[in-house]
Scaffold this active site. Sequence first.
Site, mmCIF file in Angstrom:
data_model
loop_
_atom_site.group_PDB
_atom_site.id
_atom_site.type_symbol
_atom_site.label_atom_id
_atom_site.label_comp_id
_atom_site.label_asym_id
_atom_site.label_seq_id
_atom_site.Cartn_x
_atom_site.Cartn_y
_atom_site.Cartn_z
ATOM 1 N N GLU A 172 -3.422 7.623 -4.306
ATOM 2 C CA GLU A 172 -3.812 7.208 -5.662
ATOM 3 C C GLU A 172 -5.109 7.891 -6.068
ATOM 4 O O GLU A 172 -6.009 8.006 -5.241
ATOM 5 C CB GLU A 172 -3.999 5.687 -5.696
ATOM 6 N N ARG A 211 0.864 -1.175 0.000
ATOM 7 C CA ARG A 211 0.000 0.000 0.000
ATOM 8 C C ARG A 211 0.903 1.228 0.000
ATOM 9 O O ARG A 211 1.938 1.254 0.681
ATOM 10 C CB ARG A 211 -0.901 0.026 1.238
ATOM 11 N N HIS A 259 -1.119 0.438 -9.977
ATOM 12 C CA HIS A 259 -1.767 -0.543 -9.081
ATOM 13 C C HIS A 259 -2.267 -1.775 -9.853
ATOM 14 O O HIS A 259 -3.465 -2.061 -9.891
ATOM 15 C CB HIS A 259 -2.913 0.118 -8.299
HETATM 16 C C1 8YV Z 1 -6.755 -5.063 -5.921
HETATM 17 C C2 8YV Z 1 -5.138 -5.031 -3.943
HETATM 18 O O1 8YV Z 1 -6.606 -4.758 -7.270
HETATM 19 O O2 8YV Z 1 -6.118 -7.020 -3.122
HETATM 20 C C3 8YV Z 1 -5.585 -5.950 -2.863
HETATM 21 O O3 8YV Z 1 -5.379 -5.603 -1.681
HETATM 22 O O4 8YV Z 1 -4.536 -4.058 -3.694
HETATM 23 C C4 8YV Z 1 -5.397 -5.303 -5.379
HETATM 24 O O5 8YV Z 1 -5.069 -6.619 -5.672
HETATM 25 C C5 8YV Z 1 -7.637 -4.044 -5.282
HETATM 26 O O6 8YV Z 1 -7.605 -4.090 -3.899
HETATM 27 C C6 8YV Z 1 -9.044 -4.305 -5.736
HETATM 28 O O7 8YV Z 1 -9.999 -3.721 -4.931
#
Ligand code: 8YV
Length: 324
Positions: free
Chosen positions: A267, A238, A285
């Site tokens: 973001e 993150r 991302h």
């Molecule tokens: C996703 C991510 O694309 O799973 C996670 O925590 O950061 C990513 O794989 C995103 O969260 C989709 O909502």
Amino acid sequence: MKPRTLVTRLLPPPVMDRLRRETELVLEPEDRVLAPAEIIAAAAACDALLPSVTETIDAAVIAAAPRLRVIANFGVGFNHIDVAAATARRIPVTNTPGVLTEATADIAFGLLLAAARRFGEGERLVRSRAWTGWGPLQLLGQDVAGATLGLVGCGRIAQAMARRAHGFGMRVLYCSRVRRSAADEEKLGAAYRDRDALLAESDFVSLHVAYTPETHHLIDAAALARMKPTAVLVNTSRGPVVDERALVQALRRGTIAGAGLDVFEREPSLEPALYDLPNCVLLPHLGSATAGTRTRMGMMAADNLLAACRGERPPNCVNPAVLA
Ligand code: 8YV
């Protein structure tokens, strides 16, 4: 009775087909981010929410949804959901662990290679039409084989990253809140270091921690200063785990050599200087962005959602105290 459900984003077709069949959608999802007021308005009628990382599900959203029985996140990270507010209402919050491990580790290792071998600069050179031909000193990067990878965190994605690193002939270190057993370390092929020692010893540092108040700005100016001037930082976890402003300074001053980033503090905005720094590779991302992975994530979120609405234990509950 089908659960009335808010699916905030348009998901892959097999997932949408299933959600249309097995739930009653309160809104026809579009491929855009809903405004907070739209989410609050839609939440009023909802039995279930299926949000993505782009929506903040805070106490106000939860309070606006008196019938809410489950928040089934599309993704493994759930820092955009106020789990404490959900728990206070005994609402299970679920996530999608496991199914995105390999895809995310691919992006992390891809960023490591891209930053080490200067893919971004090479690509830009060719596309600019300014490339005048091969040169013995042109865009020299760093060796990956024989280098040391430091993993911050030791969960599924970190372990998948370690497997990739072994295939590329790297030595692997890890740090985590809880040290693994000797048998696990042996299986993992990774040696434990405390965080400062790991930062000082690694040629590549890859972040694999959840974002929590404890990991906010875990990589700050002091942490960056501990790294080697030749080191590369990779972040697929993150954005706010890294102090982005401090990272820009470190990349500018040569405190570290480069970075590969798939996630950012705010973001889709980036610390402005990042756009122009040549020694970082930037992705939007994409960690879990394969058709297969996103479909598996959606199916898993649907399984969690439907189980909770049937009054069953959802398989991937992150606040299991509410099920007791
Ligand atoms: C996703 C991510 O694309 O799973 C996670 O925590 O950061 C990513 O794989 C995103 O969260 C989709 O909502």
